[in-house]
Every structure is written in structure tokens, then in C-alpha cells.
Design a protein around this motif. Structure first.
Motif, short mmCIF file in Angstrom:
data_model
loop_
_atom_site.label_atom_id
_atom_site.label_comp_id
_atom_site.label_asym_id
_atom_site.label_seq_id
_atom_site.Cartn_x
_atom_site.Cartn_y
_atom_site.Cartn_z
N MET A 80 0.82 -1.21 0.00
CA MET A 80 0.00 0.00 0.00
C MET A 80 0.86 1.26 0.00
O MET A 80 0.41 2.32 -0.44
N ALA A 153 -7.26 -0.64 11.89
CA ALA A 153 -8.45 -0.45 11.05
C ALA A 153 -8.43 -1.46 9.90
O ALA A 153 -9.43 -2.09 9.57
N TYR A 154 -7.26 -1.62 9.32
CA TYR A 154 -7.11 -2.53 8.17
C TYR A 154 -7.41 -3.97 8.57
O TYR A 154 -8.03 -4.73 7.82
N TYR A 181 -9.56 6.69 12.13
CA TYR A 181 -9.22 5.29 11.87
C TYR A 181 -9.82 4.36 12.93
O TYR A 181 -9.47 3.20 13.00
N ALA B 378 -10.59 5.67 3.94
CA ALA B 378 -9.34 5.79 4.72
C ALA B 378 -9.03 4.49 5.45
O ALA B 378 -7.88 4.04 5.46
N ARG B 379 -10.05 3.89 6.03
CA ARG B 379 -9.80 2.72 6.87
C ARG B 379 -9.33 1.51 6.08
O ARG B 379 -8.58 0.70 6.59
N VAL B 380 -9.78 1.39 4.83
CA VAL B 380 -9.34 0.22 4.07
C VAL B 380 -8.20 0.51 3.10
O VAL B 380 -7.37 -0.35 2.83
N GLU B 381 -8.14 1.73 2.57
CA GLU B 381 -7.11 2.04 1.57
C GLU B 381 -5.91 2.77 2.17
O GLU B 381 -4.93 3.03 1.48
#
Lengths: 456, 456
Positions: A80, A153-154, A181, B378-381
Motif C-alpha cells: 500500500m 483499522a485494516y 481510523y 481511509a480505513r481500508v485504503e
């Protein structure tokens, strides 16, 4: 034989490191073990696994395995925002009119704004893999808390951050990034832990400190089923994860036949510096190459340059294992007029040992000179650096100016750990000419050292 | 035939655009010319050269040359932060559980935090080349002012920014970034210009507006020898420079055989949207391919979706040329509860004409839905998006969810113009659940439209 060197070197996906490098495996004098604060005997895997995830406790203790596989899930996350570029500072060189070649490894191209994400995702991953519900941590300036919030968060992990009260109040935007987040952010000392209540009682109106926030985060993790504590610097495991910085830099240097003479990094707890220099230090330890390594610390918190090498507490509440490190004493408090991070009282035990063995140098710089270097760098290189990172910029510029005097064409590599978007209050003080310098007196340091634990 | 598509597509240096694309050359219905505010006749090159640098005035008027060389010095500067990656939003797709393929072109990896730098360096370069001492401009949210400050620092040009007063006070950190890059930042309306003094007298205690700051910056440029005015959006020249976004995106799509069905961008003055879609629109205009284009504007400032297509003033003081555009009237003021940028009353004349010709769609979205999309993204990317950019995210998610319903595997491309590090006050309002939506009534819009100039 020199290939033309691009302005920014991005490695190909196939060239990226798949393993972290554990410099301890190549060290003749190993860093001293952590000690259990109750028994004062070396912490066992079982004991450490009460505080940290098991896999991370193993990494903490492992000083023999040179390479450790990076799990695929972490490699996927790294995609990422990695690879981080190795940048040739052509514009800075031109502005300085120096024969030196300057490179920097830039770790700020991600929302957390720093290298901290490299270890945050690793620690969150092992927590998830162990089936935990969440993690607790402390944050000072906020870079680590932000990075951990992103990683959690991810992976859909609960994230609880104890943020040093003065930062919580003075850096509301850092706090909001963490909340965005999904993290819970608590100003420390708080009334939610025993150690927090005790400190609040003892020091009413205290602004908090990193050492105190660590104690709270550790207590909070142990109080809840399915939680563990994670830390953003100082630990062996963190340095291990951060070697992705140095391994990428090393691969980029090899690819383009770049041979750094001097490698420079800012040093607070040592996570960035250790990560950057470890693979190069490995070459030096194995007798394959030689480099000068320079740790740069703020003159307001000079653990390597003015501290002692001894066992000390890692936190105020003394709930964590003791570590042998260069330290100013766990009760040392850098002046509140010190703007950036790099405020920890001690230094990574790996770096402490390397420094004690004469394998690495250290120097300290004053903050107004750091912000002057930051501003000069920003204007020509475009990137607005974090105050922490700018300590390395300052010394890189100093070394390049020495080359100008002597005419030497040295190659200088430094770590640019992050961006300063959340540090504009400090930049404003500098822009307005009202920033001061602060150097602790010998008496202040000696008083703090006198309060250290006596182990023999 | 599909090559494996990397997570992030970075073009090689040899694949980068060396020319900007001028979509006007392929438009059958050209955008209407600018009018001199005194004579109401089309502005001549000579007249425009009093306000803008000569080369930029030429670019403003040129609607026949399809490709214009990017000077080498600008290409060199672009290397500092370009190419911008085209990112496959794998994590967002997974979170939405959609069959759609989502890509975004990310322009936030530079200190100005947005795409604005693409045109800032071009405008600063032509000013330097013409031997000017400096430039003046206005800034609202501050992205443009920051970008111009960076470009001017790099080229050693004097930079004077009139910053809308409410932003100057509410976004002190944006202001400090500009100051760190050496710019002079003045809150607008100020007492340093005639138009500023007049507005301050007429509306004591006013918070300022973009239209007013433009008037001040134009006056300031004309008052000093060796200065010209520069603008960050709306103008043809700006859209031209911003086509570097679309050209890179187009090259990356071609390289990996990606065929977008829908291309989405946020729209304030139109600089990002125009830059992103121009090369694809060229294919459509030449009958080589078909795409759906969607302009996304805030429901609080809906120039395309609720404005009229007519000649209007570009600034409050009516010192700039008039432009035929979709407009809400130059006296329209979006609610102060509107958090992000995209507050300009009109739209680029190129985009206005394309929209009027039915070649592009437009939609408007409310800010709470925009921040919800921003947070989800934001949380996933990993990237914390600017509020402006998040308008495009919102509609990209909506389109992807439509695909989920219908089972269609559409390819969606959107522009992620920048990062939200300086917008945490707005995020905080959203996090605290106290952000509202604001949609102007028909009466409010009609009153503003009634105050527009009557030209026939």
C-alpha cells in the motif's frame, strides 16, 4: 560501470525484501537481556508473552536467527505504501554547492506520515493471528498511535491509545486522525488505570509523559481478556521490522553501485536508526564493508551522548521489563520547550551495545538549528520534513559542508523518517523567531541518574 | 492478453507525458472567449498579458493546438513528485463486495497535498522565464497557496498570497506551511488594496471570500512592477497543465489494457476534473472510445447542477475578465458550515461547454455522506483523503454499489486529488456527529443569479 541514477529510486516488486534482518545474529557482543522487574532475572518467553503477542516475544528474544520471513499478509500491506523511494538530493546538493552526494530514504509517503507503519502492521498482524481482540499502546507526538490505528483499522482490531496529555491537548488533529481510523484515544495520565490514578494523585495537573503512558497502556492490556500491549520503538522486535527500511536502501544502493561513506539517522528510541543501519551494520560486523554511522539526538534529550549505559526502567510505573541501555534515567523529562518527538529517556539496547562497542557514533543538535535545516531542505527538495527527521537533515548538511571545505566527494545517506504536517505549531514558533534551545544542565541529568534502580 | 495489474501502477520515466493535451482543439463547440470587463469584447492577448504572464495568456487563448510541449525545467520539477500512481482499490472493492473494478489516480504524494502543484510549477516557471520578480494569488482552503509557495521557493520567486480571512484564522497550519516556503500571506479582505479597503468598509467584520481575494491579488499584481497574477483553477491554462493527470492515467490504462466505463472527479473550479478527463474526452470527441464522465460537486455549491450557463464575473471586484460558465452568480456564498473547498461560484468554461453539450454528467452530494465515504475509504485504503477528493470517492462507491445490485463488472476510475491532513477540524466535526448538511434554497440561488451582469 555506473548506471545512470534516477532522481528517485523505486525498487521493482521482485527486488523488495521478503525477510527482515536481525542484526543481533551478527553481533559478537549481544545486547543485554531484558530483566523481569520483580525477579530481576532475564525475562522468559512465557513472561514476555503475558505482555506481548507470543510471536513478537519470540522475536524479542531471538538473537541468533539472521533472517526472519515477513508474512505474506504484511508484504501485501507494505504494497500500500512501499517501496519507499531512495532519493538523490540533487537540489540540496546544488543549494549547498557541495561535492558530496546526498541520498535520503523517504518514509513519509503514507497517512501515518512516518516509518512507524512498518512495525505497526507487523505487530497488529501477529495480534490478529493470535486471535486477540485488540491492542493497547501509548503515543507521544502521535506518529506511532496514528500508524497503529491505521494497521488496526485494516485488520479490524480494537485499538486503544494512551496519548501523553500535553500532546492530546496540543495536537488535536493527530488525535482526530486516530479517531478517524476508529481508535479510542485517552489522554494520559487518565483515571482509567490504577497507575494513572496514582500519578494524577501524586502530581495533580501533570502534563503526562511517555513513560507514564506506557505504564497505563501495559496495565490496560493486562486488565482485559484478549488484549496485548504494543510499542513503537526501543524494542528488538521493532528494530527488526524496521529493517525493511535499510534492506530497501541497501538493495537500491547495490543496484546502482552507490557506496555510502556515512549513514545518518535521528535517534529517539532508535526504531528508525536501527532499521536503517542494521543491514549496513551487518556488512561491517561481517567485515564485508565499512561505514560511518551517526546517531543524531536532540540536545534536550541526549541519552547516547550524555547518558549512562546501565539497566533502567523502560516506563514510569516500572511495570515493564528493565532494559540495559544508554539512559538519562526513567524520571528524566525533556524540557516542554522541546518541540519534536525523540523524547524517550533511553535508547534501544541493540543500538546502545553497538555504540558502546564503538561501531556507531552519536551527536546531539539544538532544535533551532534543526528547524533551520528543515526549512532549507523543504524549500529545495519540496518535502516538509518532520522535526524528528530534521535532526538527520541537519547533520547530513553539516557533513556535506565539511566536504565542501575539504573537496571530498563523500556519499552521505540519511533517513528521512516522515513529514511535518502535524508539527506546524513548532514551525510557526520557528517562523516567528520565538523558538528557543534547551540543554539540560549536568545537575539535572545527574539528579535523574541518581534516581535510577541500583541493581548490584 | 491482460498483463497482471500491480496494486499501484507507476509509469516508467520514459512513459511519462512530455506534452500537455489541449482538449479545446478537439471540441466542435469551443468554450466562449473571456470578455474584457470594460469593453465587454473578447479579451486580447495584449490585454490578458497585463494580468497573466505572456506565455500563459497565449495558452489561455489557444483553442486549436492539440499538444503543447512541457518545458524541460517543469518536467524536471515533476520528477520530484511524479509520476503519481494509478491505484487499484482492491481493499475498497473487497469491503464493498462489488464486482466493479475501482481505480484511483492519487495526486496527494507531495507536500502541497494535492494536484495543484502541477499548475503551480508551470505558472511559476513562465513567470520566472519572463524575468518577473514575483506573483500574487488568492487561496481559500489553502492547497493552491501551498502549491504556489513551493513552486516559488524552488524557483526563487517572490510569492504573495491573499488568503480568505476565515481560512487564515481557522487554518493557521496551512498558513505556516506557506510561510515555511517563504511566502507572504495576507488575510483577505485586507487594508493593503483598494478593493480590500472598499469591501472592509462595506461589510465590516466580513470573513472574506474567494472572489474578493482574487480581486485583491489581481490589484496587487498590477500595482507592482515585475509582478503578475496567477490562479489555481477555472482557467483554460490551468486545465491544460492539469492534463498531466489524465495523460498519465490514460497511459497507465493503455499499458495494462484497462478500459474505464466511468470516470469521476470532484468539481470546484474544474482543475482536477478537467485535467483528469481531458485526454479521455479527446478520445470521445474524436469518436475513438466512449466513456461516462461524472462531475461531482458539493450540494452546498452546485454550479453545474443548479446554476445557469451565462457570462459572469470571475471575482467580486469585477477586475478580471468575464467568463461564460455555469454559475451561481459571483455574489453567491456557500454556507460557512460547508467544510471543504469546492466553494467557487462558477465552473471552468471548458467543462461548462462540455456539460452543456451533453458530453459530461454532473451530480451533487451532501457533505456528511462525503465524510462517511472518506472515512470508509481511509480505513481500508490507508490514505486519508481531502474533503474535496472525497466527493469523487462518494460517487465512485455509489456506482460500485449499483454494480453490486446489477452484477455488472464495470471499471470505475476516479481522481483522488489530495490528502486531508489540514482538514482534521472538519473530520473532528464528523467524528463528533455534529456536522450538518446545507443545501441552498431556490430563492437563495435565484437572488444571487438576479445580481449577475446583464450583457444583452
Amino acid at each position: 560501470m555506473n548506471k545512470e541514477i534516477p532522481y528517485k529510486i523505486y525498487l521493482e516488486e521482485s527486488e523488495l525484501p521478503k525477510q527482515w534482518y536481525n542484526v543481533r545474529a551478527d553481533m559478537k557482543n549481544k545486547p543485554a537481556p531484558l530483566l523481569n522487574p520483580k525477579t530481576l532475572k532475564p525475562s522468559t518467553l512465557e513472561e514476555l508473552s503475558q505482555v506481548f503477542c507470543e510471536e513478537l516475544a519470540k522475536q524479542e528474544l531471538d538473537d541468533t536467527t539472521p533472517y526472519i520471513d515477513i508474512p505474506q499478509e504484511i508484504l501485501d500491506f507494505y504494497k500500500m505504501y512501499r517501496p519507499a523511494p531512495l532519493v538523490r538530493a540533487y537540489c540540496l546538493e546544488k543549494a549547498l554547492d557541495t561535492p558530496a552526494k546526498i541520498y535520503y530514504k523517504f518514509e513519509g509517503n503514507n497517512t501515518s506520515g512516518s516509518h512507524k507503519l512498518n512495525s505497526a502492521i507487523a505487530q497488529a498482524y501477529y495480534a490478529k493471528k493470535q486471535g486477540l481482540k485488540g491492542v493497547t499502546t501509548e503515543t507521544g507526538a502521535g506518529q506511532w498511535g496514528t500508524a497503529l490505528s491505521m494497521a488496526c483499522a485494516y485488520l479490524d482490531l480494537d485499538c486503544n491509545v494512551y496519548m501523553v496529555k500535553v500532546s492530546y491537548e496540543q495536537k488535536p488533529f493527530r488525535r482526530e486522525v486516530m479517531r478517524t481510523y476508529g481508535a479510542n484515544v485517552t489522554p494520559s495520565p487518565s483515571m482509567t488505570t490504577e497507575v494513572g490514578r496514582k500519578i494524577n494523585e501524586q502530581f495533580p495537573g501533570t502534563n503526562g509523559s511517555l513513560g507514564c503512558a506506557i505504564s497505563e497502556a501495559v496495565e490496560a492490556a493486562q486488565a482485559k481478556e484478549g488484549y496485548r500491549y504494543v510499542l513503537g520503538s526501543v524494542l528488538n522486535q521493532v528494530l527488526l521490522h524496521q529493517t525493511v527500511i535499510g534492506l530497501e536502501a541497501q538493495a537500491a544502493c547495490k543496484k546502482y553501485d552507490i557506496k555510502p561513506d556515512i549513514i545518518i539517522g535521528c535517534a529517539g528510541g532508535g526504531s528508525n536508526l536501527g532499521g536503517l543501519i542494521s543491514p549496513f551494520m551487518g556488512e561491517k560486523l561481517r567485515g564485508e564493508a565499512d561505514y560511518r554511522f551517526i546517531a543524531v539526538e536532540p540536545s534536550s534529550c541526549p541519552s547516547l551522548t550524555r547518558g549512562v549505559y546501565a539497566y533502567d526502567y523502560c516506563d514510569t510505573g516500572a511495570v515493564c521489563p528493565l532494559s540495559k541501555m544508554y539512559t538519562l534515567g526513567s524520571t528524566f523529562m525533556p524540557s516542554s520547550s522541546h518541540a519534536g518527538g525523540l523524547r524517550y529517556h533511553g535508547m534501544s539496547s541493540v543500538l546502545s551495545q553497538l555504540y558502546d562497542d564503538g561501531l556507531m557514533e552519536a551527536t546531539s543538535v539544538e532544535q533551532t538549528s534543526v528547524f533551520a535545516a528543515a526549512t532549507q531542505f523543504a524549500r529545495v527538495e519540496g518535502i516538509l520534513p518532520a522535526p524528528e527527521s530534521s535532526h538527520a537533515i541537519k547533520v547530513a548538511i553539516d557533513e556535506a559542508m565539511k566536504c565542501k571545505e575539504t573537496g571530498e566527494e563523500k556519499t552521505i545517506l540519511f533517513g528521512l523518517t516522515g513529514t511535518g504536517y502535524f508539527d506546524m505549531y513548532a514551525y510557526q514558533k520557528f517562523n516567528d523567531g520565538v523558538m528557543g534551545d534547551y540543554i539540560p544542565t549536568d545537575d539535572e541529568i545527574n539528579e535523574s541518574l541518581a534516581r535510577m534502580p541500583k541493581l548490584d
